[in-house]
Enzyme design. Structure first.
Site, PDB file in Angstrom:
ATOM      1  N   ARG A  39       0.823  -1.221   0.000  1.00  0.00           N
ATOM      2  CA  ARG A  39       0.000   0.000   0.000  1.00  0.00           C
ATOM      3  C   ARG A  39       0.859   1.274   0.000  1.00  0.00           C
ATOM      4  NH1 ARG A  39      -5.563  -0.603   1.513  1.00  0.00           N
ATOM      5  NH2 ARG A  39      -6.153  -2.626   0.736  1.00  0.00           N
ATOM      6  N   ARG A  43      -3.415   6.678   0.249  1.00  0.00           N
ATOM      7  CA  ARG A  43      -3.848   7.851   1.013  1.00  0.00           C
ATOM      8  C   ARG A  43      -2.793   8.528   1.872  1.00  0.00           C
ATOM      9  NH1 ARG A  43      -9.225   5.186   3.247  1.00  0.00           N
ATOM     10  NH2 ARG A  43      -7.787   3.437   3.091  1.00  0.00           N
ATOM     11  N   ARG A  52      -6.629  11.770  -7.205  1.00  0.00           N
ATOM     12  CA  ARG A  52      -7.822  10.933  -7.055  1.00  0.00           C
ATOM     13  C   ARG A  52      -9.089  11.760  -6.811  1.00  0.00           C
ATOM     14  NH1 ARG A  52      -8.815   6.294  -4.628  1.00  0.00           N
ATOM     15  NH2 ARG A  52     -10.904   7.105  -4.902  1.00  0.00           N
ATOM     16  N   ASP A  88      -6.746  -3.099  -7.378  1.00  0.00           N
ATOM     17  CA  ASP A  88      -7.297  -3.659  -6.152  1.00  0.00           C
ATOM     18  C   ASP A  88      -7.595  -5.130  -6.381  1.00  0.00           C
ATOM     19  OD1 ASP A  88      -8.332  -2.678  -3.356  1.00  0.00           O
ATOM     20  OD2 ASP A  88      -9.745  -4.194  -4.071  1.00  0.00           O
ATOM     21  N   TYR A 163     -14.718 -12.079   0.665  1.00  0.00           N
ATOM     22  CA  TYR A 163     -15.510 -10.904   0.267  1.00  0.00           C
ATOM     23  C   TYR A 163     -16.786 -11.315  -0.474  1.00  0.00           C
ATOM     24  CZ  TYR A 163     -11.896  -7.578   1.657  1.00  0.00           C
ATOM     25  OH  TYR A 163     -11.021  -6.831   2.393  1.00  0.00           O
TER      26      TYR A 163
HETATM   27  C1  LIG Z   1      -7.655  -6.867   1.392  1.00  0.00           C
HETATM   28  C2  LIG Z   1      -7.206  -6.020   0.217  1.00  0.00           C
HETATM   29  C3  LIG Z   1      -8.020  -5.100  -0.505  1.00  0.00           C
HETATM   30  N1  LIG Z   1      -7.218  -4.561  -1.492  1.00  0.00           N
HETATM   31  C4  LIG Z   1      -5.946  -5.071  -1.405  1.00  0.00           C
HETATM   32  C5  LIG Z   1      -5.938  -6.013  -0.359  1.00  0.00           C
HETATM   33  C6  LIG Z   1      -4.738  -6.851   0.006  1.00  0.00           C
HETATM   34  C7  LIG Z   1      -3.769  -6.047   0.788  1.00  0.00           C
HETATM   35  C8  LIG Z   1      -4.128  -5.911   2.242  1.00  0.00           C
HETATM   36  O1  LIG Z   1      -4.214  -6.926   2.919  1.00  0.00           O
HETATM   37  O2  LIG Z   1      -4.255  -4.754   2.687  1.00  0.00           O
HETATM   38  C9  LIG Z   1      -4.786  -4.818  -2.265  1.00  0.00           C
HETATM   39  C10 LIG Z   1      -4.526  -3.451  -2.731  1.00  0.00           C
HETATM   40  N2  LIG Z   1      -5.373  -2.378  -2.801  1.00  0.00           N
HETATM   41  C11 LIG Z   1      -4.731  -1.305  -3.319  1.00  0.00           C
HETATM   42  C12 LIG Z   1      -3.423  -1.701  -3.671  1.00  0.00           C
HETATM   43  C13 LIG Z   1      -2.517  -0.750  -4.451  1.00  0.00           C
HETATM   44  C14 LIG Z   1      -1.148  -0.816  -4.552  1.00  0.00           C
HETATM   45  C15 LIG Z   1      -0.345  -0.466  -3.306  1.00  0.00           C
HETATM   46  O3  LIG Z   1      -0.189  -1.325  -2.417  1.00  0.00           O
HETATM   47  O4  LIG Z   1       0.245   0.631  -3.280  1.00  0.00           O
HETATM   48  C16 LIG Z   1      -3.269  -3.039  -3.285  1.00  0.00           C
HETATM   49  C17 LIG Z   1      -2.048  -3.933  -3.397  1.00  0.00           C
HETATM   50  C18 LIG Z   1      -5.276   0.036  -3.530  1.00  0.00           C
HETATM   51  C19 LIG Z   1      -6.378   0.496  -2.657  1.00  0.00           C
HETATM   52  N3  LIG Z   1      -7.516  -0.205  -2.307  1.00  0.00           N
HETATM   53  C20 LIG Z   1      -8.323   0.588  -1.536  1.00  0.00           C
HETATM   54  C21 LIG Z   1      -7.704   1.846  -1.372  1.00  0.00           C
HETATM   55  C22 LIG Z   1      -8.282   3.007  -0.591  1.00  0.00           C
HETATM   56  C23 LIG Z   1      -9.330   3.672  -1.404  1.00  0.00           C
HETATM   57  C24 LIG Z   1      -9.091   5.129  -1.658  1.00  0.00           C
HETATM   58  O5  LIG Z   1      -7.936   5.619  -1.665  1.00  0.00           O
HETATM   59  O6  LIG Z   1     -10.092   5.813  -1.932  1.00  0.00           O
HETATM   60  C25 LIG Z   1      -6.492   1.805  -2.078  1.00  0.00           C
HETATM   61  C26 LIG Z   1      -5.490   2.899  -2.249  1.00  0.00           C
HETATM   62  C27 LIG Z   1      -9.641   0.180  -1.024  1.00  0.00           C
HETATM   63  C28 LIG Z   1      -9.653  -1.114  -0.318  1.00  0.00           C
HETATM   64  N4  LIG Z   1      -9.610  -2.351  -0.934  1.00  0.00           N
HETATM   65  C29 LIG Z   1      -9.582  -3.341   0.025  1.00  0.00           C
HETATM   66  C30 LIG Z   1      -9.616  -2.697   1.299  1.00  0.00           C
HETATM   67  C31 LIG Z   1      -9.606  -3.410   2.631  1.00  0.00           C
HETATM   68  C32 LIG Z   1      -9.654  -1.307   1.070  1.00  0.00           C
HETATM   69  C33 LIG Z   1      -9.598  -0.190   2.107  1.00  0.00           C
HETATM   70  C34 LIG Z   1     -10.923   0.424   2.375  1.00  0.00           C
HETATM   71  C35 LIG Z   1     -10.738   1.759   3.069  1.00  0.00           C
HETATM   72  O7  LIG Z   1     -10.200   1.777   4.184  1.00  0.00           O
HETATM   73  O8  LIG Z   1     -11.096   2.769   2.456  1.00  0.00           O
HETATM   74  C36 LIG Z   1      -9.444  -4.780  -0.297  1.00  0.00           C
END
Ligand SMILES: Cc1c2[nH]c(c1CCC(=O)O)Cc1[nH]c(c(CCC(=O)O)c1C)Cc1[nH]c(c(CCC(=O)O)c1C)Cc1[nH]c(c(C)c1CCC(=O)O)C2
Length: 357
Positions: A39, A43, A52, A88, A163
């Protein structure tokens, strides 16, 4: 013909082959311990929030120029040794027509959960035509990145199933486990379908130029070893098998997986990701020889003082000193309110401290 066509990923001729990151994955000597952060794009970066603005998460994953910019931001800012593709884990599910959204502050939400045999029919095969925006973005990215490797990724079958079956994020995974124990054949068929989709999604990323792949089984720490062996591992192993012939390193990561580390390596990974609950020397004993390890600073440590961050980083590096291969990372993703300067300092610190060895 592009550089990628002539210098296939995984081969010694590829531009990224001699990078510290890929050397560590292959357990070769490194000029310094390579660093990247799960990640790392997202953010914690003001430049991310800016680009974004007004664009929903899933839409942003489908715009190649935006994906390229967001993926490059942490590489530019922190000088990390690898980029991770901005996307994602639910993107391939969306691409095959599953009605889902990523709700800010919540995570992926599925309109109609998958719980019956009839529901399985909604999980059709994924083809490269479903995700042309991924191929396009990776083409742009690898040209920009040059010798810096790009890590592709996907969600593992168990975490995706969680999920899909729950309908969204879950603390206890009760519907998922009810299905796993109550209808083992339907569960096995569901995970097998997801393994096909995930394998196809990783192939698209590798063929477009990703130098390594990470399989995120974020929530599999909820499962005991015997159940993992019986009900999860066959599907994850199928994903790793699907991409084995490319010769790119395969990383396997989950949270709270101390009891599963050996099995997660056996599933077919070249590198096992470790969260902060197990020191890396102990993790190496659990994983056994022949695999590199990735990890494992607690992401919450970055909220402490610079001295405390250095002290905790020293602990990680000391525990990693005898490993065959080590890629420095956090034990889970960067927390959204992390000070980005703390990540830059951490990258520099690991590079400097390990360069002299
Ligand atoms: C479980 C999981 C998800 N997504 C992902 C996982 C596996 C990694 C982990 O265990 O954390 C993987 C993921 N999601 C995202 C990335 C991008 C690349 C990176 O790591 O920089 C990666 C590798 C972007 C994202 N995916 C998400 C965001 C946040 C959304 C935003 O910025 O508006 C980002 C940058 C959304 C997301 N998507 C998911 C979650 C739990 C969330 C967070 C929700 C929140 O708290 O808002 C599912």
């Amino acid at each position: 013909m592009s550089a990628n066509d002539r210098r296939p990923v995984g081969s010694p001729q590829s531009q990224t082959y001699d990078s510290a990151f890929l050397k560590a994955c292959r357990r070769e000597a490194v000029p310094h311990t390579p660093v990247w952060f799960m990640r790392q794009a997202g953010r914690s970066l003001p430049e991310y929030l800016k680009v974004r603005e007004g664009i929903p998460m899933l839409d942003s994953c489908m715009r190649p120029e935006l994906v390229t910019e967001i993926t490059l931001q942490p590489v530019r800012r922190h000088g990390v040794d690898a980029a991770i593709f901005f996307s994602d884990i639910v993107v391939p599910l969306k691409a095959i027509g599953i009605d889902l959204d990523i709700k800010p502050g919540v995570g992926p939400v599925i309109a109609e959960p998958i719980r019956t045999r009839a529901d399985l029919a909604r999980l059709r095969d994924l083809t490269p035509e479903d995700v042309t925006y991924v191929t396009e973005a990776i083409g742009m990215l690898t040209r920009e990145l040059g010798s810096t490797p790009l890590i592709g990724f996907a969600g593992a079958p168990f975490t995706l199933a969680s999920y899909l079956v729950e309908g969204g994020p879950s603390r206890n995974h009760e519907h998922t486990k009810a299905l796993m124990y109550g209808d083992p054949q339907l569960w096995a068929d569901l995970l097998d379908r997801l393994a096909e989709i995930t394998g196809a999604f990783l192939k698209v990323q590798i063929e477009a130029g990703a130098s390594a792949v990470q399989l995120f089984d974020s929530w599999v720490g909820a499962i005991a070893p015997a159940d993992y062996t019986r009900s999860v591992m066959p599907a994850s192993a199928k994903v790793f098998d699907a991409v084995a012939s490319y010769g790119v390193p395969r990383i396997h990561f989950g949270v709270g997986t101390g009891e599963l580390l050996g099995l997660m390596g056996e599933a077919g990974a070249d590198v096992v990701g470790v969260d902060w609950r197990v020191p890396l020397d102990e993790a190496a004993r659990r994983v056994g020889p022949g695999k590199a390890l990735q990890g494992n600073l607690d992401p919450a440590v970055l909220f402490s003082t610079p001295d405390a961050v250095m002290a905790k980083t020293d602990e990680v590096l000391d525990a990693a000193a005898g490993l065959e291969g080590h890629i420095f990372n956090l034990g889970h993703g960067v927390l959204p309110t992390t000070d980005p300067d703390a990540l830059t300092r951490l990258t520099d610190y690991v590079h400097t401290r390990t360069a002299a060895r």
